[in-house]
Design a protein around this motif. Structure first.
Motif, PDB file in Angstrom:
ATOM      1  N   ALA A 125     -59.200 -82.163 -16.569  1.00  0.00           N
ATOM      2  CA  ALA A 125     -59.933 -80.911 -16.755  1.00  0.00           C
ATOM      3  C   ALA A 125     -60.691 -80.532 -15.486  1.00  0.00           C
ATOM      4  O   ALA A 125     -60.706 -79.365 -15.082  1.00  0.00           O
ATOM      5  CB  ALA A 125     -60.893 -81.039 -17.934  1.00  0.00           C
ATOM      6  N   ASN A 126     -61.317 -81.521 -14.838  1.00  0.00           N
ATOM      7  CA  ASN A 126     -62.027 -81.241 -13.591  1.00  0.00           C
ATOM      8  C   ASN A 126     -61.071 -80.778 -12.500  1.00  0.00           C
ATOM      9  O   ASN A 126     -61.378 -79.854 -11.738  1.00  0.00           O
ATOM     10  CB  ASN A 126     -62.793 -82.483 -13.132  1.00  0.00           C
ATOM     11  CG  ASN A 126     -63.975 -82.794 -14.016  1.00  0.00           C
ATOM     12  OD1 ASN A 126     -64.488 -81.916 -14.705  1.00  0.00           O
ATOM     13  ND2 ASN A 126     -64.402 -84.047 -14.016  1.00  0.00           N
TER      14      ASN A 126
ATOM     15  N   MET B 260     -61.136 -77.193 -10.567  1.00  0.00           N
ATOM     16  CA  MET B 260     -61.204 -77.065  -9.104  1.00  0.00           C
ATOM     17  C   MET B 260     -60.026 -76.255  -8.568  1.00  0.00           C
ATOM     18  O   MET B 260     -60.194 -75.439  -7.653  1.00  0.00           O
ATOM     19  CB  MET B 260     -61.267 -78.450  -8.465  1.00  0.00           C
ATOM     20  CG  MET B 260     -62.571 -79.170  -8.766  1.00  0.00           C
ATOM     21  SD  MET B 260     -62.774 -80.703  -7.873  1.00  0.00           S
ATOM     22  CE  MET B 260     -62.849 -80.132  -6.207  1.00  0.00           C
ATOM     23  N   ASP B 261     -58.838 -76.459  -9.140  1.00  0.00           N
ATOM     24  CA  ASP B 261     -57.677 -75.670  -8.723  1.00  0.00           C
ATOM     25  C   ASP B 261     -57.893 -74.188  -9.004  1.00  0.00           C
ATOM     26  O   ASP B 261     -57.553 -73.328  -8.186  1.00  0.00           O
ATOM     27  CB  ASP B 261     -56.412 -76.163  -9.426  1.00  0.00           C
ATOM     28  CG  ASP B 261     -55.964 -77.529  -8.935  1.00  0.00           C
ATOM     29  OD1 ASP B 261     -56.438 -77.968  -7.858  1.00  0.00           O
ATOM     30  OD2 ASP B 261     -55.144 -78.165  -9.629  1.00  0.00           O
TER      31      ASP B 261
ATOM     32  N   ALA C 152     -61.019 -68.391  -4.915  1.00  0.00           N
ATOM     33  CA  ALA C 152     -61.558 -68.231  -3.560  1.00  0.00           C
ATOM     34  C   ALA C 152     -60.481 -67.680  -2.628  1.00  0.00           C
ATOM     35  O   ALA C 152     -60.759 -66.803  -1.794  1.00  0.00           O
ATOM     36  CB  ALA C 152     -62.083 -69.573  -3.043  1.00  0.00           C
ATOM     37  N   ALA C 153     -59.252 -68.158  -2.748  1.00  0.00           N
ATOM     38  CA  ALA C 153     -58.166 -67.643  -1.907  1.00  0.00           C
ATOM     39  C   ALA C 153     -57.902 -66.175  -2.222  1.00  0.00           C
ATOM     40  O   ALA C 153     -57.659 -65.370  -1.306  1.00  0.00           O
ATOM     41  CB  ALA C 153     -56.905 -68.472  -2.134  1.00  0.00           C
TER      42      ALA C 153
END
Length: 111
Positions: free
Chosen positions: A66-67, A71-72, A78-79
């Motif tokens: 899940a973490n 993060m992905d 962000a990209a």
């Protein structure tokens, strides 16, 4: 009570004699067969239970997955934001160029 039978009427006591016992036996056999069949199908298959338990990830693995997924997703967002900012900068740079018609108009007005 009138127990006389006419010539065209069958004696009900003789007609159904023994039939009820056969039906009771048939019902008992069907019920017993169904009970045995259901009992045979309800066996605990410990191998299948253990295989299912082995294939399940534990809580720590689920938390890590899940973490990683979070993060992905944050990196992808962000990209996307960076690409949008770059496109906005290109549009802003293109808007700052001087239009040749405006330059001609300024030259004419200055004459």
């Amino acid at each position: 009570m009138n127990l006389k039978h006419a010539a065209d009427m069958a004696d009900r006591a003789k007609r159904f004699h023994g039939v009820s016992k056969v039906m009771k036996r048939l019902a008992f056999v069907i019920a017993g067969t169904a009970a045995l069949t259901l009992a045979a199908c309800n066996r605990d298959n410990q191998d299948a239970v253990q295989n299912a338990e082995l294939n399940q990830p534990n809580a720590d693995q689920l938390n890590e997955l899940a973490n990683q997924a979070a993060m992905d997703a944050a990196n992808a967002q962000a990209a996307a934001n960076n690409a949008l900012n770059a496109a906005n900068e290109l549009n802003a740079a293109a808007d700052n160029t001087v239009n040749p018609r405006e330059a001609d108009e300024q030259n004419v007005s200055g004459m």
